[in-house]
Motif scaffolding. Structure first.
Motif, PDB file in Angstrom:
ATOM      1  N   VAL A 543       0.840  -1.201   0.000  1.00 38.13           N
ATOM      2  CA  VAL A 543       0.000   0.000   0.000  1.00 38.13           C
ATOM      3  C   VAL A 543       0.875   1.251   0.000  1.00 38.13           C
ATOM      4  O   VAL A 543       0.641   2.199  -0.764  1.00 38.13           O
ATOM      5  CB  VAL A 543      -0.944  -0.004   1.221  1.00 38.13           C
ATOM      6  N   ALA A 544       1.900   1.267   0.849  1.00 35.81           N
ATOM      7  CA  ALA A 544       2.788   2.432   0.928  1.00 35.81           C
ATOM      8  C   ALA A 544       3.504   2.671  -0.401  1.00 35.81           C
ATOM      9  O   ALA A 544       3.672   3.815  -0.834  1.00 35.81           O
ATOM     10  CB  ALA A 544       3.805   2.234   2.051  1.00 35.81           C
ATOM     11  N   LYS A 545       3.902   1.596  -1.056  1.00 35.64           N
ATOM     12  CA  LYS A 545       4.595   1.737  -2.342  1.00 35.64           C
ATOM     13  C   LYS A 545       3.666   2.308  -3.401  1.00 35.64           C
ATOM     14  O   LYS A 545       4.061   3.178  -4.202  1.00 35.64           O
ATOM     15  CB  LYS A 545       5.125   0.368  -2.780  1.00 35.64           C
ATOM     16  N   LEU A 546       2.425   1.848  -3.441  1.00 36.61           N
ATOM     17  CA  LEU A 546       1.461   2.352  -4.420  1.00 36.61           C
ATOM     18  C   LEU A 546       1.174   3.841  -4.200  1.00 36.61           C
ATOM     19  O   LEU A 546       1.072   4.615  -5.156  1.00 36.61           O
ATOM     20  CB  LEU A 546       0.157   1.558  -4.323  1.00 36.61           C
ATOM     21  N   ILE A 547       1.045   4.225  -2.933  1.00 38.63           N
ATOM     22  CA  ILE A 547       0.711   5.624  -2.626  1.00 38.63           C
ATOM     23  C   ILE A 547       1.878   6.546  -2.932  1.00 38.63           C
ATOM     24  O   ILE A 547       1.707   7.614  -3.529  1.00 38.63           O
ATOM     25  CB  ILE A 547       0.271   5.752  -1.153  1.00 38.63           C
ATOM     26  N   THR A 548       3.099   6.142  -2.553  1.00 41.34           N
ATOM     27  CA  THR A 548       4.258   7.028  -2.761  1.00 41.34           C
ATOM     28  C   THR A 548       4.722   7.069  -4.215  1.00 41.34           C
ATOM     29  O   THR A 548       5.546   7.903  -4.571  1.00 41.34           O
ATOM     30  CB  THR A 548       5.425   6.613  -1.856  1.00 41.34           C
ATOM     31  N   ALA A 549       4.191   6.175  -5.041  1.00 37.73           N
ATOM     32  CA  ALA A 549       4.480   6.293  -6.473  1.00 37.73           C
ATOM     33  C   ALA A 549       3.832   7.555  -7.037  1.00 37.73           C
ATOM     34  O   ALA A 549       4.323   8.140  -8.011  1.00 37.73           O
ATOM     35  CB  ALA A 549       3.971   5.063  -7.220  1.00 37.73           C
ATOM     36  N   LYS A 550       2.734   7.998  -6.418  1.00 40.32           N
ATOM     37  CA  LYS A 550       2.055   9.220  -6.870  1.00 40.32           C
ATOM     38  C   LYS A 550       2.407  10.415  -5.989  1.00 40.32           C
ATOM     39  O   LYS A 550       2.654  11.519  -6.484  1.00 40.32           O
ATOM     40  CB  LYS A 550       0.539   8.991  -6.855  1.00 40.32           C
ATOM     41  N   PHE A 551       2.441  10.200  -4.671  1.00 38.84           N
ATOM     42  CA  PHE A 551       2.782  11.288  -3.737  1.00 38.84           C
ATOM     43  C   PHE A 551       4.139  10.944  -3.140  1.00 38.84           C
ATOM     44  O   PHE A 551       4.216  10.310  -2.089  1.00 38.84           O
ATOM     45  CB  PHE A 551       1.697  11.407  -2.659  1.00 38.84           C
ATOM     46  N   TRP A 552       5.214  11.356  -3.837  1.00 41.02           N
ATOM     47  CA  TRP A 552       6.541  10.812  -3.536  1.00 41.02           C
ATOM     48  C   TRP A 552       7.307  11.542  -2.456  1.00 41.02           C
ATOM     49  O   TRP A 552       8.413  11.156  -2.107  1.00 41.02           O
ATOM     50  CB  TRP A 552       7.389  10.738  -4.812  1.00 41.02           C
ATOM     51  N   ASN A 553       6.738  12.624  -1.886  1.00 40.09           N
ATOM     52  CA  ASN A 553       7.383  13.225  -0.723  1.00 40.09           C
ATOM     53  C   ASN A 553       6.321  13.608   0.295  1.00 40.09           C
ATOM     54  O   ASN A 553       5.124  13.640  -0.007  1.00 40.09           O
ATOM     55  CB  ASN A 553       8.267  14.420  -1.104  1.00 40.09           C
ATOM     56  N   ILE A 554       6.750  13.908   1.498  1.00 39.54           N
ATOM     57  CA  ILE A 554       5.811  14.085   2.594  1.00 39.54           C
ATOM     58  C   ILE A 554       4.943  15.327   2.406  1.00 39.54           C
ATOM     59  O   ILE A 554       3.782  15.345   2.815  1.00 39.54           O
ATOM     60  CB  ILE A 554       6.562  14.136   3.959  1.00 39.54           C
ATOM     61  N   GLU A 555       5.473  16.357   1.744  1.00 41.11           N
ATOM     62  CA  GLU A 555       4.674  17.556   1.524  1.00 41.11           C
ATOM     63  C   GLU A 555       3.519  17.269   0.576  1.00 41.11           C
ATOM     64  O   GLU A 555       2.387  17.726   0.807  1.00 41.11           O
ATOM     65  CB  GLU A 555       5.551  18.694   0.984  1.00 41.11           C
ATOM     66  N   LEU A 556       3.785  16.547  -0.499  1.00 35.42           N
ATOM     67  CA  LEU A 556       2.705  16.170  -1.418  1.00 35.42           C
ATOM     68  C   LEU A 556       1.670  15.314  -0.709  1.00 35.42           C
ATOM     69  O   LEU A 556       0.456  15.465  -0.914  1.00 35.42           O
ATOM     70  CB  LEU A 556       3.276  15.405  -2.610  1.00 35.42           C
ATOM     71  N   LEU A 557       2.141  14.421   0.132  1.00 33.30           N
ATOM     72  CA  LEU A 557       1.237  13.519   0.830  1.00 33.30           C
ATOM     73  C   LEU A 557       0.371  14.278   1.833  1.00 33.30           C
ATOM     74  O   LEU A 557      -0.819  13.987   1.985  1.00 33.30           O
ATOM     75  CB  LEU A 557       2.041  12.431   1.536  1.00 33.30           C
ATOM     76  N   LYS A 558       0.949  15.259   2.511  1.00 35.87           N
ATOM     77  CA  LYS A 558       0.171  16.056   3.468  1.00 35.87           C
ATOM     78  C   LYS A 558      -0.938  16.841   2.780  1.00 35.87           C
ATOM     79  O   LYS A 558      -2.000  17.081   3.351  1.00 35.87           O
ATOM     80  CB  LYS A 558       1.093  17.019   4.225  1.00 35.87           C
ATOM     81  N   GLN A 559      -0.699  17.255   1.547  1.00 38.52           N
ATOM     82  CA  GLN A 559      -1.679  18.054   0.813  1.00 38.52           C
ATOM     83  C   GLN A 559      -2.747  17.193   0.140  1.00 38.52           C
ATOM     84  O   GLN A 559      -3.790  17.702  -0.274  1.00 38.52           O
ATOM     85  CB  GLN A 559      -0.967  18.892  -0.256  1.00 38.52           C
TER      86      GLN A 559
END
Length: 694
Positions: A543-559
């Motif tokens: 799951v983490a790999k699939l998500i970080t393929a699109k949101f590859w840094n913590i700032e993108l993920l927070k947004q």
């Protein structure tokens, strides 16, 4: 006031009783007490006696037992009822499945693959239930496979089997085959009645089922609460199904229970992974399972494979060696997991099972304790099948000579004292206090494990030492440790040759240097590895790999919003809401900020334009299988490299495979590639052809 219409009341009662039968026997969610159920049945029996012209052949009253039969009649099966070949190791299972797939080579259409279905192998008695025009007409045992005993009189007492199929246009013939069985809880209740009558208790569910189904008096069978799971078919006329999964779906739709958790699998590798997981994490089941069955899903492929004299060629069983013993339950204690889950554990009088001494067994959750009605002081049956962790399967209630108090599940966390909450719509009870010391310990242990951040030297003993010395209160604190502080620590060790005597031993500089080096190396594991290591519910490595393929840094993920994350293939709302909930919580914000402050990398390499343009990658759209021992790559590294080059790292060879990378001792996958004419590359050829790409 006019008297109620007896026909209308009979119909109402029959409908209510069928509804409650389904809730009790199929959904395990009864709405009324046994007394209330008996009152409904008694009223229906009375009304049908008073107005026999309104009684229907499929009335629930037909289940309470009809006339006693003189003897069992033998009846030929319309379609032979064959047995299943067994395997007893993963190696044997893999070889058998490969043989089955190899037998289909040359007969498959282009791009056609072999898919499998996995089912539990229920330890009961095989039965064949024949419906004609929707009505239960005949039930037979397997017998010798060609002729079986007529057990219709007893099968009609099985309450989770409809006497009439629940469909508007029933098929002319539907011969449903499966397993007649008894739950452990029903056996425990039966043994209480046996003891009260001065009779010997029954040893296990299979023996009592085998004896009951052949009784001449159906009233006795009705009292013993037998059940049925469908897992196959004999003669079918008017049933539209081209594969096993669609057949099971139809069976469920007409009101017949199927073996639960039937799982479609796309390859042999997926099947072997499922076996490995079940050997460790077999779910809590109320019935006996002695193995797993794997079936080819497609009916057309089954027809091509055919049958042997005694067994079909399209099915194979993987059997567990089952062992059990009876012992006393000394205590029940609860443990707190890394996600706050409160798990009850049974502490037993030590007993030997399959060559090992067992003194503990999981009780899973509060519902399991209630289902078993297990109490401290009880005599319990503990089972160990294959490599499965020992579990309590039954309470010998007939041996309970004194009233024992029920176990009271705690309402507060045993570690931190905070109130416990139950998952909405779920079975698990949790401590939701993020500062709970027991959760912190479990999270730190997982964080350091190979599945987590893979920190060499950070095992359970070291975590306990760090917590005892109050050096660590968070993940980030690990990165603040230094060699000098660690080297001076002392921890209790057993003195050699002195029995149980414990002494304090210095942690030592070498241990300290190794641990700090392991922690240091984990700083750059990346965002995906970190997210799957900090115990966010529903967020594992994939799951983490699939998500970080699109949101590859913590700032993108927070947004990112939950909707944006849920839109990623394979993710969905539950995972997205859990991740966003953690990131936006006070605990989540603090955890991530602290890790960033100590230099942990909260990003993946940013995708370049070339990486985003998947069609431009050299392996775009290709299926590649790597097999054997490779010199320059581990198994994970070659998989990652194939994916980085745009390809799909497949687990098994098929006609869809573009090429195979074969290392030393490549084995059966190389052989299969040769037989299918699939291109085979050595590791050197793969590197020469593709490793020039960045």
């Amino acid at each position: 006031m006019a008297a109620a219409d007896p026909q209308q009341r009979i119909n109402e009662l029959a409908q209510q009783i069928r509804h409650h039968d389904r809730l009790y026997y199929q959904e395990a969610a009864p709405e009324i007490t046994d007394l209330q159920y008996d009152q409904l049945m008694d009223e229906l029996v009375r009304l049908e006696k008073e107005h026999p012209k309104f009684a229907s052949p499929d009335s629930p009253t037909q289940r309470v037992g009809g006339d006693v039969v003189d003897h069992l009649v033998q009846v030929p099966h319309k379609v032979p009822m064959l047995s299943i070949d067994n395997t007893y190791s993963r190696e044997e299972l893999k070889a058998a499945m490969l043989r089955i797939e190899k037998s289909l080579e040359g007969s498959l259409e282009e791009n056609e693959q072999v898919h499998w279905v996995m089912e539990y192998k229920i330890d009961g008695v095989a039965g064949s239930i024949r419906y004609e025009n929707g009505r239960l007409a005949l039930a037979l045992t397997r017998g010798n496979g060609v002729v079986g005993d007529d057990i219709t009189h007893n099968v009609k007492t099985i309450r989770d089997l409809p006497l009439t199929l629940h469909c508007e246009n029933p098929p002319a013939v539907a011969e449903l085959r499966g397993e007649i069985y008894m739950t452990e809880a029903d056996l425990a209740d039966l043994n209480v009645r046996q003891a009260a009558a001065g009779a010997e208790p029954y040893k296990n569910t299979r023996n009592v089922t085998a004896g009951t189904i052949r009784l001449l008096d159906p009233k006795i069978a009705a009292e013993r609460k037998l059940r049925f799971f469908c897992h196959g078919n004999g003669e079918l006329e008017g049933v539209q199904a081209t594969d096993h999964m669609s057949f099971l779906k139809w069976v469920s739709s007409v009101g017949v229970p199927c073996t639960p958790d039937a799982t479609p699998l796309r390859s042999i590798d997926e099947a072997l992974e499922a076996v490995a997981k079940l050997e460790v994490e077999m779910p809590d089941l109320p019935f006996e399972v002695d193995g797993i069955v794997f079936k080819v899903d497609s009916y057309s492929q089954r027809e091509k494979l055919g049958i042997r004299s005694k067994s079909p060629r399209w099915v194979i069983a993987y059997k567990f060696e089952r062992y059990e013993a009876t012992t006393k339950l000394e205590a029940i204690e609860v443990q707190v997991g890394k996600a706050g889950t409160i798990t009850p554990v049974a502490y037993l009088s030590p007993v030997e099972i399959a060559g090992t001494t067992v003194s503990r067994a999981s009780l899973h959750n509060v519902d399991e304790i209630e289902r078993l009605d297990v109490r401290v002081g009880d005599l319990v049956v503990v089972e160990k099948a294959g490599k499965i962790i020992p579990k309590v399967v039954r309470v010998e209630k007939h041996a309970r000579t004194t009233e024992l108090p029920r176990f009271e599940f705690p309402t507060e966390c045993p570690e931190c004292g905070e109130p416990l909450t139950r998952d909405e719509g779920g079975v698990y009870i949790r401590c939701t206090n993020p500062q709970c010391p027991a959760q912190l310990r479990q999270r730190l242990v997982y964080f350091g494990s190979r599945a987590g951040m893979d920190i060499d030297g950070l095992g359970e003993e070291v975590v306990d030492l760090l917590l005892q010395k109050q050096l660590v209160r968070s993940f980030a604190d690990l990165y603040r440790l230094d060699v000098d502080t660690l080297a001076d620590l002392t921890w209790p060790r057993q003195r050699k040759g002195k029995g149980d005597e414990m002494i304090d031993v210095q942690f030592g500089r070498k241990n300290a240097e190794n641990l700090v080096a392991g922690i240091e190396a984990s700083r750059t594991r990346g965002l995906a590895k970190l997210l799957s290591s900090i115990s966010i519910r529903h967020v594992g490595p994939r799951v983490a790999k699939l998500i970080t393929a699109k949101f590859w840094n913590i700032e993108l993920l927070k947004q990112a919003t939950a909707e944006e994350i849920a839109s990623i293939h394979e993710i969905g709302d539950r995972i997205a809401e859990s991740l966003v909930g953690f990131i936006q919580s006070e605990t989540g914000e603090q955890t991530l900020a602290d890790l960033e402050a100590v230099g942990v990398v909260l990003a993946e390499p940013e995708p370049t334009e070339t990486e985003v343009d998947a069609e431009a990658l050299p392996l775009a759209g290709k299926n590649i299988v790597a097999t054997g021992t490779l010199e320059h790559y581990t198994r994970d590294e070659i998989k990652a490299r194939i994916e980085a080059l745009g390809g799909r790292a497949a687990g098994s060879v098929s006609k869809k495979t573009d090429f195979v990378i074969a290392g030393e001792k490549a084995g059966s996958k190389r052989d299969k590639a040769e037989s299918l004419g699939v291109e085979i590359l050595t590791e050197a050829e793969f590197r020469e052809r593709y490793e020039t790409h960045p």
